[in-house]
Design a protein around this motif. Structure first.
Motif, PDB file in Angstrom:
ATOM      1  N   ALA A 179       0.011   9.835 -11.428  1.00 45.63           N
ATOM      2  CA  ALA A 179       0.198  10.030  -9.832  1.00 45.63           C
ATOM      3  C   ALA A 179      -1.742  10.631  -9.753  1.00 45.63           C
ATOM      4  O   ALA A 179      -1.976   9.569  -8.419  1.00 45.63           O
ATOM      5  N   GLU A 180      -2.179  11.668 -10.385  1.00 43.23           N
ATOM      6  CA  GLU A 180      -3.302  11.885  -9.946  1.00 43.23           C
ATOM      7  C   GLU A 180      -4.234  10.952  -9.801  1.00 43.23           C
ATOM      8  O   GLU A 180      -5.423  10.759  -9.590  1.00 43.23           O
ATOM      9  N   MET A 181      -4.121  10.561 -11.171  1.00 42.77           N
ATOM     10  CA  MET A 181      -5.746   9.226 -11.859  1.00 42.77           C
ATOM     11  C   MET A 181      -5.299   8.176 -10.613  1.00 42.77           C
ATOM     12  O   MET A 181      -6.807   7.862 -10.699  1.00 42.77           O
ATOM     13  N   VAL A 182      -4.607   7.610  -9.940  1.00 42.25           N
ATOM     14  CA  VAL A 182      -4.780   6.583  -8.868  1.00 42.25           C
ATOM     15  C   VAL A 182      -4.162   7.149  -8.048  1.00 42.25           C
ATOM     16  O   VAL A 182      -3.993   6.675  -7.843  1.00 42.25           O
ATOM     17  N   ARG A 183      -4.263   8.218  -7.746  1.00 44.98           N
ATOM     18  CA  ARG A 183      -4.457   8.814  -6.320  1.00 44.98           C
ATOM     19  C   ARG A 183      -3.283   8.628  -5.193  1.00 44.98           C
ATOM     20  O   ARG A 183      -3.435   8.285  -4.134  1.00 44.98           O
ATOM     21  N   PHE A 184      -2.092   8.676  -5.615  1.00 42.81           N
ATOM     22  CA  PHE A 184      -0.770   8.298  -5.565  1.00 42.81           C
ATOM     23  C   PHE A 184      -0.013   9.627  -5.170  1.00 42.81           C
ATOM     24  O   PHE A 184      -0.029  10.610  -5.240  1.00 42.81           O
ATOM     25  N   ALA A 185      -0.349   9.996  -3.449  1.00 44.88           N
ATOM     26  CA  ALA A 185      -0.177  10.526  -2.882  1.00 44.88           C
ATOM     27  C   ALA A 185       1.347  11.579  -2.946  1.00 44.88           C
ATOM     28  O   ALA A 185       2.130  12.771  -2.192  1.00 44.88           O
ATOM     29  N   ASP A 186       2.775  10.813  -2.555  1.00 40.22           N
ATOM     30  CA  ASP A 186       3.613  10.867  -2.823  1.00 40.22           C
ATOM     31  C   ASP A 186       4.299  11.451  -3.954  1.00 40.22           C
ATOM     32  O   ASP A 186       4.996  10.423  -5.471  1.00 40.22           O
ATOM     33  N   ARG A 187       4.855  12.286  -4.195  1.00 42.21           N
ATOM     34  CA  ARG A 187       5.023  12.785  -5.726  1.00 42.21           C
ATOM     35  C   ARG A 187       6.020  13.834  -5.677  1.00 42.21           C
ATOM     36  O   ARG A 187       6.328  14.188  -6.782  1.00 42.21           O
ATOM     37  N   MET A 188       7.181  12.980  -5.404  1.00 41.36           N
ATOM     38  CA  MET A 188       8.169  13.429  -5.011  1.00 41.36           C
ATOM     39  C   MET A 188       9.378  12.126  -6.173  1.00 41.36           C
ATOM     40  O   MET A 188       9.749  11.390  -5.778  1.00 41.36           O
ATOM     41  N   PHE A 189       9.184  12.956  -7.401  1.00 42.78           N
ATOM     42  CA  PHE A 189       9.289  11.977  -8.784  1.00 42.78           C
ATOM     43  C   PHE A 189      11.181  12.875  -8.819  1.00 42.78           C
ATOM     44  O   PHE A 189      11.807  12.460  -9.470  1.00 42.78           O
ATOM     45  N   TYR A 190      11.185  13.801  -8.499  1.00 47.54           N
ATOM     46  CA  TYR A 190      12.533  14.216  -8.475  1.00 47.54           C
ATOM     47  C   TYR A 190      13.072  15.622  -6.823  1.00 47.54           C
ATOM     48  O   TYR A 190      12.471  15.619  -6.766  1.00 47.54           O
ATOM     49  N   SER A 223       1.120  -0.535   0.133  1.00 46.47           N
ATOM     50  CA  SER A 223       0.258  -0.171   0.065  1.00 46.47           C
ATOM     51  C   SER A 223       1.366   1.001  -0.265  1.00 46.47           C
ATOM     52  O   SER A 223       2.180   1.207   0.353  1.00 46.47           O
ATOM     53  N   TYR A 224       0.061   2.572  -0.512  1.00 42.65           N
ATOM     54  CA  TYR A 224       1.000   3.605  -0.551  1.00 42.65           C
ATOM     55  C   TYR A 224       0.079   4.776   0.076  1.00 42.65           C
ATOM     56  O   TYR A 224      -1.317   4.692   0.067  1.00 42.65           O
ATOM     57  N   PRO A 225       0.561   6.005   0.710  1.00 38.78           N
ATOM     58  CA  PRO A 225       0.033   6.955   1.190  1.00 38.78           C
ATOM     59  C   PRO A 225      -0.935   7.258  -0.662  1.00 38.78           C
ATOM     60  O   PRO A 225      -0.271   7.327  -1.507  1.00 38.78           O
ATOM     61  N   ARG A 226      -2.591   8.078   0.073  1.00 41.91           N
ATOM     62  CA  ARG A 226      -3.830   7.927  -1.032  1.00 41.91           C
ATOM     63  C   ARG A 226      -4.142   9.398  -0.757  1.00 41.91           C
ATOM     64  O   ARG A 226      -4.029   9.823   0.174  1.00 41.91           O
ATOM     65  N   THR A 227      -4.758  10.149  -1.758  1.00 41.35           N
ATOM     66  CA  THR A 227      -5.024  11.433  -2.060  1.00 41.35           C
ATOM     67  C   THR A 227      -7.009  10.944  -1.494  1.00 41.35           C
ATOM     68  O   THR A 227      -6.795   9.491  -2.142  1.00 41.35           O
ATOM     69  N   ASN A 228      -7.257  11.603  -1.583  1.00 39.85           N
ATOM     70  CA  ASN A 228      -8.799  11.358  -1.256  1.00 39.85           C
ATOM     71  C   ASN A 228      -9.513  11.506  -2.127  1.00 39.85           C
ATOM     72  O   ASN A 228     -10.552  10.978  -2.545  1.00 39.85           O
ATOM     73  N   ARG A 229      -9.247  12.070  -3.484  1.00 38.59           N
ATOM     74  CA  ARG A 229      -9.942  12.907  -4.889  1.00 38.59           C
ATOM     75  C   ARG A 229      -8.978  12.674  -6.094  1.00 38.59           C
ATOM     76  O   ARG A 229      -8.067  13.018  -5.446  1.00 38.59           O
ATOM     77  N   ILE A 230      -9.941  12.890  -6.668  1.00 46.71           N
ATOM     78  CA  ILE A 230      -9.287  13.513  -8.624  1.00 46.71           C
ATOM     79  C   ILE A 230      -9.653  14.191  -8.869  1.00 46.71           C
ATOM     80  O   ILE A 230     -10.578  14.866  -9.143  1.00 46.71           O
ATOM     81  N   ARG A 231      -8.380  15.226  -8.640  1.00 47.73           N
ATOM     82  CA  ARG A 231      -8.462  16.525  -9.780  1.00 47.73           C
ATOM     83  C   ARG A 231      -8.993  16.402 -11.388  1.00 47.73           C
ATOM     84  O   ARG A 231      -7.267  16.453 -11.480  1.00 47.73           O
ATOM     85  N   TRP A 232      -9.861  15.781 -12.145  1.00 53.00           N
ATOM     86  CA  TRP A 232      -9.660  15.417 -13.312  1.00 53.00           C
ATOM     87  C   TRP A 232      -9.107  16.979 -13.596  1.00 53.00           C
ATOM     88  O   TRP A 232      -8.405  17.107 -14.879  1.00 53.00           O
ATOM     89  N   SER A 233      -8.982  17.740 -13.557  1.00 57.79           N
ATOM     90  CA  SER A 233      -8.848  18.795 -14.077  1.00 57.79           C
ATOM     91  C   SER A 233      -7.707  19.617 -13.772  1.00 57.79           C
ATOM     92  O   SER A 233      -6.619  20.064 -15.363  1.00 57.79           O
ATOM     93  N   TYR A 234      -6.508  18.770 -13.029  1.00 58.15           N
ATOM     94  CA  TYR A 234      -5.585  19.185 -13.007  1.00 58.15           C
ATOM     95  C   TYR A 234      -5.157  17.967 -13.875  1.00 58.15           C
ATOM     96  O   TYR A 234      -3.399  17.995 -14.584  1.00 58.15           O
ATOM     97  N   VAL A 235      -5.425  16.715 -14.074  1.00 58.80           N
ATOM     98  CA  VAL A 235      -4.747  15.319 -14.818  1.00 58.80           C
ATOM     99  C   VAL A 235      -4.729  15.645 -16.343  1.00 58.80           C
ATOM    100  O   VAL A 235      -4.475  15.853 -17.173  1.00 58.80           O
ATOM    101  N   ALA A 236      -6.139  16.805 -16.700  1.00 57.45           N
ATOM    102  CA  ALA A 236      -5.984  16.930 -18.167  1.00 57.45           C
ATOM    103  C   ALA A 236      -4.908  18.301 -18.604  1.00 57.45           C
ATOM    104  O   ALA A 236      -4.126  18.677 -19.227  1.00 57.45           O
ATOM    105  N   TYR A 237      -4.836  19.605 -17.056  1.00 69.54           N
ATOM    106  CA  TYR A 237      -3.704  19.955 -17.983  1.00 69.54           C
ATOM    107  C   TYR A 237      -2.262  19.747 -18.065  1.00 69.54           C
ATOM    108  O   TYR A 237      -1.340  20.400 -18.206  1.00 69.54           O
ATOM    109  N   CYS A 238      -1.755  18.665 -16.985  1.00 67.03           N
ATOM    110  CA  CYS A 238      -1.123  17.445 -17.536  1.00 67.03           C
ATOM    111  C   CYS A 238      -0.303  17.675 -18.112  1.00 67.03           C
ATOM    112  O   CYS A 238       0.393  17.186 -18.729  1.00 67.03           O
ATOM    113  N   PHE A 239      -1.329  17.116 -18.665  1.00 64.32           N
ATOM    114  CA  PHE A 239      -1.383  16.195 -20.177  1.00 64.32           C
ATOM    115  C   PHE A 239      -1.372  16.789 -21.494  1.00 64.32           C
ATOM    116  O   PHE A 239      -0.281  16.467 -22.619  1.00 64.32           O
ATOM    117  N   LEU A 240      -2.052  17.789 -21.008  1.00 66.19           N
ATOM    118  CA  LEU A 240      -2.063  19.145 -22.152  1.00 66.19           C
ATOM    119  C   LEU A 240      -0.137  20.166 -22.199  1.00 66.19           C
ATOM    120  O   LEU A 240       0.394  19.959 -23.024  1.00 66.19           O
TER     121      LEU A 240
END
Length: 468
Positions: A312-323, A230-247
């Motif tokens: 990470a936002e789509m799968v609600r993965f909370a640890d975003r320290m990729f760098y 298991s990993y730390p999870r966020t409470n919800r998915i911000r789909w607007s943020y997901v769209a912005y990232c992929f844009l």
């Protein structure tokens, strides 16, 4: 901001040391630190909240617009047409449907890892311990695992070659081959010790010996290469943020296309058709350091910030320290640890740490060289089969110059940081120029009798008349 608020609760538990974020802590005296996950934002996510830092983002947007105008003007004034780099994107992803099919096959084959591991674990705990039958069973599955790794690489790499996938699609699929293998090894390596310690005759109170399928499936998509149940999870998915990232990812693809079209294609597309002077090539490399730096930065941003945060936002993965804040590094030793935390964590946990604690018995220098060699080899594997030729300039940079640079220290941080930035930009300019020259040399003057040796022998020195 919700990740920041939650991560504040963990700041006192060894996640910060001397002002620098750390993500590995010791559980037992004498052992190497282990990866620890915690809810936290990516560094740039927090920095973009600062108005003055956000200006840097706007500068890159302005540069993108400038490249758009520059490319349009160059195409119209020199070639009488406006291509805007779209040709590179169209050619690079011309077989996108095949890319999806091959990826889907890789994903389905990857399930063999889970069911194979479950079969091994289920039978092993039923076999009488410390017998020759159990030893035979374990060794047989070690051979099968190695065979699977090699077979996975060979089958899908040869498929990419036989399907004649273009460079953009090839580098995507080859990177996915590497990612699936790293995920598979992480899953097996993390769970095998639990099975080895499991006692079936005293199962009361014992932990599970095999993860659930859902845990394995989640690990396949979560943006980390370190396995946990298991990993730390966020409470919800911000789909607007997901769209912005992929844009942003799409925007960077156009950004890179403009850079390649303007600084590489325009310069080297006639290589092999007309003579070039060595002086011109050297001057081109030196003058393209700015373009090399832009290619490096935009590629890093697209993969390790935009793409990773979107997933990470789509799968609600909370640890975003990729760098980490690699841009402030004053030594290459720190730069390699902070540039790509995702890959570094895997190399540290499953290669460096294992070799020190199991194989080499605390020989850290040898373990370090093994890590650099493995990293260099897989970078060369991806680039070599992407362009269908071996040009080991990146291998030399990683395993030769890269190792040597880790020992280089500067008394003044300003000098160290400046040297790091310039050498990175120069190295990127050299790499892109060398691969562009070799690629167009082979494209403009194809090899008549293709052999294995022609894959390893550079053609840039044979297909072009070089004069002083």
């Amino acid at each position: 901001m919700d990740l920041i608020n939650r991560s504040k609760k963990t700041e006192k538990s060894a996640y910060y040391e001397d002002g620098e974020v750390i993500d590995k802590i010791k559980h037992k005296p004498g052992e190497l630190p282990k990866k620890q996950f915690a809810p936290r934002n990516s560094v740039l996510t927090d920095l973009w909240e600062i108005k003055h830092i956000r200006t840097i983002y706007h500068i890159f947007l302005a540069m993108l617009f400038g490249l758009f105008i520059n490319t349009a003007a160059y195409d119209y004034l020199n070639k009488g047409e406006v291509r805007l780099g779209f040709n590179l994107i169209i050619k690079g992803f011309s077989k996108f449907h095949f890319l999806l099919i091959i990826w889907k096959c890789m994903f389905l084959v990857n399930f063999l890892v889970y069911y194979g591991f479950k079969l091994w674990a289920t039978i092993r705990i039923q076999v009488k311990p410390k017998t020759k039958y159990q030893l035979f069973w374990d060794r047989s599955w070690i051979v099968l695992i190695i065979t699977y790794y090699l077979g996975f690489i060979y089958f899908f790499t040869s498929t990419i070659i036989k399907m004649e996938m273009p460079p953009a699609a090839s580098i995507t699929l080859l990177s996915e081959i590497t990612r699936f293998l790293m995920k598979s090894h992480a899953f097996i390596r993390s769970n095998a010790p639990i099975v080895l310690k499991y006692k079936s005759h005293n199962s009361k109170g014992q932990e599970r010996y095999c993860p659930k399928l859902g845990q394995f499936l989640y690990f396949c998509f979560v943006p980390t290469l370190i396995y946990q149940d298991s990993y730390p999870r966020t409470n919800r998915i911000r789909w607007s943020y997901v769209a912005y990232c992929f844009l942003e990812v799409i925007g960077v693809i156009f950004y890179l296309s403009f850079l390649f079209e303007r600084f590489l294609v325009a310069t080297f597309e006639d290589y092999g058709l007309k003579p070039y002077r060595w002086q011109d090539i050297i001057l081109t490399i030196l003058s393209n350091t700015a373009a090399g730096m832009l290619i490096m930065l935009t590629t890093w941003y697209a993969v390790l910030h935009a793409w990773m945060n979107g997933f990470a936002e789509m799968v609600r993965f909370a640890d975003r320290m990729f760098y980490k804040d690699w841009w402030s590094s004053t030594t290459y030793d720190r730069y390699y640890r902070t540039w790509n935390v995702v890959i570094h964590d895997w190399l540290y946990t499953y290669i460096y740490k294992d070799f020190i604690e199991i194989v080499l018995l605390n020989n850290r220098i040898a373990a370090k060289y093994i890590v650099f060699f493995l990293s260099a080899a897989f970078h060369e594997y991806i680039l070599g089969f992407t362009f269908r030729f071996c040009l080991p300039i990146l291998f030399v940079q990683f395993f030769g110059v890269g190792v040597a640079m880790t020992y280089l220290k500067f008394k003044q941080n300003c000098i160290g940081n400046t040297v790091l930035w310039y050498t990175n930009a120069l190295g990127m300019s050299m790499n892109t120029a060398a691969f562009a020259i070799e690629y167009y040399c082979r494209a403009n003057r194809p090899i008549e009798n293709v052999t294995i040796s022609s894959y390893f022998i550079p053609q840039m020195f044979q297909c072009n008349e070089i004069y002083n």
